[in-house]
Design an enzyme around this catalytic site. Structure first.
Site, mmCIF file in Angstrom:
data_model
loop_
_atom_site.group_PDB
_atom_site.id
_atom_site.type_symbol
_atom_site.label_atom_id
_atom_site.label_comp_id
_atom_site.label_asym_id
_atom_site.label_seq_id
_atom_site.Cartn_x
_atom_site.Cartn_y
_atom_site.Cartn_z
ATOM 1 N N ALA A 144 0.813 -1.223 0.000
ATOM 2 C CA ALA A 144 0.000 0.000 0.000
ATOM 3 C C ALA A 144 0.844 1.270 0.000
ATOM 4 O O ALA A 144 0.293 2.364 0.048
ATOM 5 C CB ALA A 144 -0.942 -0.006 1.205
ATOM 6 N N THR A 145 2.158 1.144 -0.064
ATOM 7 C CA THR A 145 2.988 2.351 0.043
ATOM 8 C C THR A 145 3.057 3.153 -1.255
ATOM 9 O O THR A 145 3.506 4.295 -1.241
ATOM 10 C CB THR A 145 4.432 1.981 0.467
ATOM 11 O OG1 THR A 145 4.936 1.011 -0.456
ATOM 12 C CG2 THR A 145 4.480 1.432 1.877
ATOM 13 N N ASP B 250 8.284 -7.510 5.148
ATOM 14 C CA ASP B 250 8.658 -7.945 3.801
ATOM 15 C C ASP B 250 7.860 -9.205 3.513
ATOM 16 O O ASP B 250 8.007 -10.219 4.217
ATOM 17 C CB ASP B 250 10.169 -8.215 3.759
ATOM 18 C CG ASP B 250 10.654 -8.537 2.351
ATOM 19 O OD1 ASP B 250 9.896 -9.144 1.572
ATOM 20 O OD2 ASP B 250 11.805 -8.179 2.049
ATOM 21 N N ASN C 26 -1.755 -7.363 -3.700
ATOM 22 C CA ASN C 26 -1.249 -6.399 -4.685
ATOM 23 C C ASN C 26 0.276 -6.299 -4.704
ATOM 24 O O ASN C 26 0.861 -6.054 -5.759
ATOM 25 C CB ASN C 26 -1.870 -5.025 -4.361
ATOM 26 C CG ASN C 26 -1.152 -3.894 -5.056
ATOM 27 O OD1 ASN C 26 -1.296 -3.714 -6.267
ATOM 28 N ND2 ASN C 26 -0.360 -3.133 -4.317
ATOM 29 N N TYR D 172 9.144 -12.527 -15.104
ATOM 30 C CA TYR D 172 7.993 -11.741 -14.621
ATOM 31 C C TYR D 172 6.699 -12.353 -15.159
ATOM 32 O O TYR D 172 5.738 -12.556 -14.407
ATOM 33 C CB TYR D 172 8.106 -10.272 -15.046
ATOM 34 C CG TYR D 172 6.911 -9.455 -14.586
ATOM 35 C CD1 TYR D 172 6.703 -9.214 -13.232
ATOM 36 C CD2 TYR D 172 5.971 -8.961 -15.494
ATOM 37 C CE1 TYR D 172 5.591 -8.492 -12.790
ATOM 38 C CE2 TYR D 172 4.862 -8.232 -15.075
ATOM 39 C CZ TYR D 172 4.676 -7.998 -13.719
ATOM 40 O OH TYR D 172 3.573 -7.302 -13.283
#
Ligand code: NDP
Ligand code: 8X3
Length: 251
Positions: A9-10, A59, A86, A152
């Site tokens: 959320a940062t 983390d 997320n 990825y």
């Protein structure tokens, strides 16, 4: 009032979703590693939107930290209604033979294993309560492949498979599972992928209007606010100028 736990959320999507859900009557559990940004967001939401916020600073790659954070939730925060998985990243963009194994491990540990660690702790709470909604932030890279995207893409293909698996497993418990697969969004994502190189980080957005965190936040709010009998299983969402992982129209 419902409780949503949002990982990562940062910044970017996570931050945008926190604000969007605060505006829409959610109390929030917000996680991330950058404690200063978590604290600032908590203050902003408490002052501006008058919602309660609990920050958890860990983390997501460290299973013991994830377990400890959820095991020690204060009682009033234990009834989690919504989990937004997320937190995630892309690091590096190389052909497979040139890839950095540390980058690969960061992506797999964060995007796949981290998502699993937190889900393993929160899903039982939802099963116990017989309700809940898990929203996984995948990517168009979860069903498509592009040159240099190898690991990825693999990590997001895993999110795609896990999301479908979760949906089936959660079926009899009445818990909704939604996978959202965005294309290009302008967040810190590209800066992280290019390891802080600002010039390179701008390139994916050159000549087109990308999505913004707000667009995904609105999409998340939409899926969360469907009636009880409706579950949106997955959504592909791209900028108008991007048709898929390799076709974008740049002016
Ligand atoms: P940002 O880089 O802006 O945000 C990523 C968030 O993930 C940050 O809050 C970061 O917090 C958190 N995070 C990363 N690693 C860890 C970790 N090890 N432990 C805990 N938190 C972590 O990018 P986005 O908002 O764009 O990315 C969010 C999600 O959206 C990711 O899963 C990404 O793959 C996906 N996505 C992004 C797209 C894009 O084009 N931007 C397109 C499609 C999908 P902190 O650093 O404080 O720990
Ligand atoms: C991020 C979108 O196209 O850079 O998941 O992989 S892309």
């Amino acid at each position: 009032m419902k409780i949503a736990l949002i990982t990562g959320a940062t910044s970017g999507i996570g931050r945008g979703t926190a604000i969007k859900l605060a505006e829409n009557n959610y109390n929030l559990i917000l996680t991330g590693r950058r404690v200063d940004l978590l604290d600032a967001l908590k203050r902003e939401i408490e002052v501006k939107y008058k919602k309660d916020v609990l920050t958890l600073n860990f983390d997501i790659r460290v299973k013991e930290s994830v377990d400890k954070a959820i095991d020690n939730l204060p009682e009033r925060w234990q009834k989690i209604d919504v989990l937004v998985n997320n937190a995630g990243l892309a690091v590096g963009l190389n052909h497979i033979q040139d890839g950095d194994v540390d980058d690969w491990e960061r992506m797999i540990d964060t995007n796949v294993k981290g998502l699993l660690y937190i889900t393993r702790k929160v899903a039982p709470i939802m099963v116990e309560r017989g309700k809940g909604h898990i929203v996984n932030i995948g990517s168009i890279a979860g069903t498509q492949i592009y040159e240099n995207g190898n690991v990825y893409c693999a990590s997001k293909h895993a999110v795609h498979a896990i999301s479908q698996g979760m949906r089936v497993d959660m079926l009899k418990h009445g818990i909704k599972v939604t996978e959202i697969r965005p294309g290009l969004i302008e967040t810190e994502f590209s800066l992280v992928r290019f390891k802080g190189d600002k010039e390179m980080a701008k390139k994916p957005y050159d000549g087109l209007t990308p999505l913004f965190a707000e667009d995904i936040a609105e999409t998340i709010l939409f899926v969360l606010t469907r009636p009880d009998h409706v579950c949106i299983n997955d959504i592909d969402i791209t900028p108008t100028a991007q048709a898929n992982a390799i076709s974008a129209y740049r002016k």
